[in-house]
Scaffold this motif. Structure first.
Motif, PDB file in Angstrom:
ATOM      1  N   GLY B 156     -15.576 -16.427   7.692  1.00  0.00           N
ATOM      2  CA  GLY B 156     -15.092 -15.118   8.118  1.00  0.00           C
ATOM      3  C   GLY B 156     -13.909 -14.630   7.297  1.00  0.00           C
ATOM      4  O   GLY B 156     -13.518 -13.464   7.386  1.00  0.00           O
ATOM      5  N   GLY B 157     -13.341 -15.517   6.482  1.00  0.00           N
ATOM      6  CA  GLY B 157     -12.170 -15.141   5.694  1.00  0.00           C
ATOM      7  C   GLY B 157     -12.550 -14.531   4.354  1.00  0.00           C
ATOM      8  O   GLY B 157     -13.731 -14.455   3.996  1.00  0.00           O
ATOM      9  N   GLY B 179     -15.443 -18.220  13.285  1.00  0.00           N
ATOM     10  CA  GLY B 179     -14.896 -18.449  14.618  1.00  0.00           C
ATOM     11  C   GLY B 179     -15.148 -17.356  15.641  1.00  0.00           C
ATOM     12  O   GLY B 179     -14.498 -17.351  16.691  1.00  0.00           O
ATOM     13  N   SER B 180     -16.066 -16.413  15.376  1.00  0.00           N
ATOM     14  CA  SER B 180     -16.407 -15.420  16.405  1.00  0.00           C
ATOM     15  C   SER B 180     -17.813 -14.899  16.161  1.00  0.00           C
ATOM     16  O   SER B 180     -18.314 -14.933  15.029  1.00  0.00           O
ATOM     17  N   ALA B 185     -22.137 -12.301  13.033  1.00  0.00           N
ATOM     18  CA  ALA B 185     -23.082 -11.174  12.945  1.00  0.00           C
ATOM     19  C   ALA B 185     -22.898 -10.441  11.618  1.00  0.00           C
ATOM     20  O   ALA B 185     -23.878 -10.076  10.943  1.00  0.00           O
ATOM     21  N   TRP B 186     -21.651 -10.234  11.224  1.00  0.00           N
ATOM     22  CA  TRP B 186     -21.391  -9.556   9.950  1.00  0.00           C
ATOM     23  C   TRP B 186     -21.947 -10.384   8.788  1.00  0.00           C
ATOM     24  O   TRP B 186     -22.586  -9.845   7.871  1.00  0.00           O
ATOM     25  N   LEU B 187     -21.736 -11.685   8.846  1.00  0.00           N
ATOM     26  CA  LEU B 187     -22.228 -12.557   7.772  1.00  0.00           C
ATOM     27  C   LEU B 187     -23.750 -12.467   7.659  1.00  0.00           C
ATOM     28  O   LEU B 187     -24.292 -12.379   6.556  1.00  0.00           O
ATOM     29  N   VAL B 192     -26.518 -13.784   4.946  1.00  0.00           N
ATOM     30  CA  VAL B 192     -26.380 -15.221   5.233  1.00  0.00           C
ATOM     31  C   VAL B 192     -27.564 -15.669   6.089  1.00  0.00           C
ATOM     32  O   VAL B 192     -27.947 -14.997   7.045  1.00  0.00           O
ATOM     33  N   ASP B 193     -28.154 -16.810   5.742  1.00  0.00           N
ATOM     34  CA  ASP B 193     -29.406 -17.225   6.379  1.00  0.00           C
ATOM     35  C   ASP B 193     -29.218 -17.769   7.787  1.00  0.00           C
ATOM     36  O   ASP B 193     -30.056 -17.545   8.659  1.00  0.00           O
TER      37      ASP B 193
END
Lengths: 334, 334
Positions: B156-157, B179-180, B185-187, B192-193
């Motif tokens: 997430g960073g 961590g959320s 969801a954004w990834l 992202v698979d």
């Protein structure tokens, strides 16, 4: 006409430190060799720390030893009968058919040795798997440069003692850790610059810091555990960690705590790399050429601890974990 | 004619998690730039996890922050006055003079930015240090091959999210931990698979095993600790571990336990290597060329979390350790 051979079998899987009850000696009658096969009588067999890993029933880079079957490992012997044109009786051969007095196998499963004027058992030590492990890992992962400081743990063993001497040949300063004053004295006698007896040192970190006041550039790790944590602490920037083995934890029944200072890997840009000797098989010719020369010139020396008779092979194996061996641990079979 | 600038100073060294009381805001009057100097007004400043390390008083690859002095870090700003022929008022520049609203410095201490049609703050993110960290570490240490599986922690960073997308561009399967649910969801929305929310996953090992059933070939480590232990467990033979950071332990007041499964490094022949972005400065041109193109083509996206005003920079910094940021954490200064 059958040939009688005694062999050591894995009777049960050790939990923690291996014990006599985990092994059994059995006698078998070997058949005459068939077409393309040879009969070999072993003169020497090797016991090595890596064998402990094969006694666990778990997936690994080699399959586990099977219960009730003879163990395997490096051995040197002499051809007695041959049904293969490439071998004649009297030929010296190396194989993985250790832990037994004799065997019948396809000729392709053994390697004929050029007797280069060294004792036959050297092909289980400095000119064998331990020597090749030391040579390949030290050069390929360590990328040593003259003037660098090398720290070797488990330096009283076959691999460690060889690494120390190769590092001296490469112009490095060598600091070695071993488990007895006799071992450290021998290491200094072959040129090691500073030694630590980790059993009597008390504070291992302090002892290594005193032995290597400027820090270390290369760590050849045979033991893992506390030594690895100390090596991370004294590592200089861009140090290379050659992860050859972690004998300190092979018999652990609980997962052992890892190094508490792993973040040094980032800040000091440490490269830590594991390997198995077969990964670097491309270095074999160069290894034989260099090592044979160094042995003949007296620049690589070794110690041996010898047990007699296949029935004493388990005891010889236990020595590896109790520090009972100096240098290469061997079992004489004839 | 003096220029007023507010700056954030280190008041005391944090013990454990940094707190507001460790920082103070002060105002200074900047002199006019002397010969060869420039006056810059910052538009954006960056807060990054590595800054925590410089708050300790210990030897490292960069000296620790001094108490009572302004902190340092990446910043993007505009030249206001110039006494150097290479800079003119209005030029966009990047510097390490963050944590302050304006500064006077020798022209050689800043880098002029070619405005490539991206927002200025991207030079603190995907086109700045975090992007270069992701790009250089992933390629140089990871040596990715199409079809391999890459595991990214701290995804997430700013660094982690960029690694995920570069890995997709290189044809890899990507598994990411954050961590959320919003971050995961954004990834997934950028390709992202499979993702793991490590805060709600319960058994992290099981969650990663399910996300990467065939194991992982590359681990890009931003967090250390439990994630590193899990990565060792699921690593395939010859895996590469890119040790970029260990944010999970930066605030530890006791030495944290290390991975209990370090011996996998030997058996799986893992290569684990730490790095600092400046080690790979030779990749800078290639990085700018590739990344600028990828950003323009929409193949690299990013999220930003923005705090306003230099007085809120400490709070923005704390967010990095509490998961309060999604993507690049920035402070807007004008």
């Amino acid at each position: 006409m059958a040939t009688r051979s005694r062999e050591v079998r894995l009777k049960s899987r050790p939990v923690g430190m291996p014990m006599a009850e985990n092994f059994e000696v059995a006698a078998v009658d070997l058949p005459d060799p068939g077409p393309g096969e040879i009969l070999v009588r072993n003169s020497w067999m090797s016991v090595d720390p890596y064998m402990r890993g094969r006694m666990y029933d778990r997936p690994s880079y080699v399959p586990p030893f099977a219960l009730g079957e003879a163990l395997q490992g490096g051995a040197v012997g002499t051809v007695v009968k041959s049904n293969d044109p490439k071998f004649s009786p009297g030929d010296l051969v190396e194989s993985m058919f250790g832990w037994r007095e004799a065997f019948v196998a396809p000729a392709a499963a053994v390697t004929k040795l050029q007797n280069a004027g060294v004792p036959a058992q050297a092909y289980l030590g400095v000119l064998g798997m331990p020597g090749m492990t030391a040579y390949s890992g030290f050069h390929r992962i360590g990328e040593p440069k003259a003037g660098e400081t090398v720290f070797v743990s488990g330096a009283g063993g076959a691999v460690g003692a060889t690494v120390c001497q190769i590092a001296k040949i490469r112009g490095c300063t060598v600091v070695a850790s071993a488990g007895s004053d006799q071992k450290t004295a021998w290491l200094r006698s072959v040129g090691v610059d500073a030694t630590v007896n980790y059993k009597t040192a008390g504070n291992l970190l302090k002892a290594v810091q005193e032995a290597a006041p400027k820090g270390i550039d290369i760590y050849f790790d045979n033991v893992g555990g506390a030594h690895l944590e100390v090596a991370l602490e004294v590592a200089r920037p861009f140090a290379r960690f050659i992860e050859c083995g972690m004998i300190s934890i092979y018999n652990a029944t609980e997962p052992p705590p890892g190094p508490r200072n792993m973040s040094y890997i980032v800040g000091k840009r440490i490269r830590m790399q594991g390997f198995i000797v077969i990964d670097y098989i491309d270095m074999r010719e160069q290894f034989y050429a260099d090592m044979t020369q160094w042995v003949k010139e007296g620049r690589i020396k070794w110690e041996e601890t010898i047990a007699n008779g296949v029935e004493n092979a388990p005891k010889a194996f236990f020595n590896l974990f109790t520090g009972g061996n100096s240098g290469k641990m061997l079992v004489k079979l004839d």
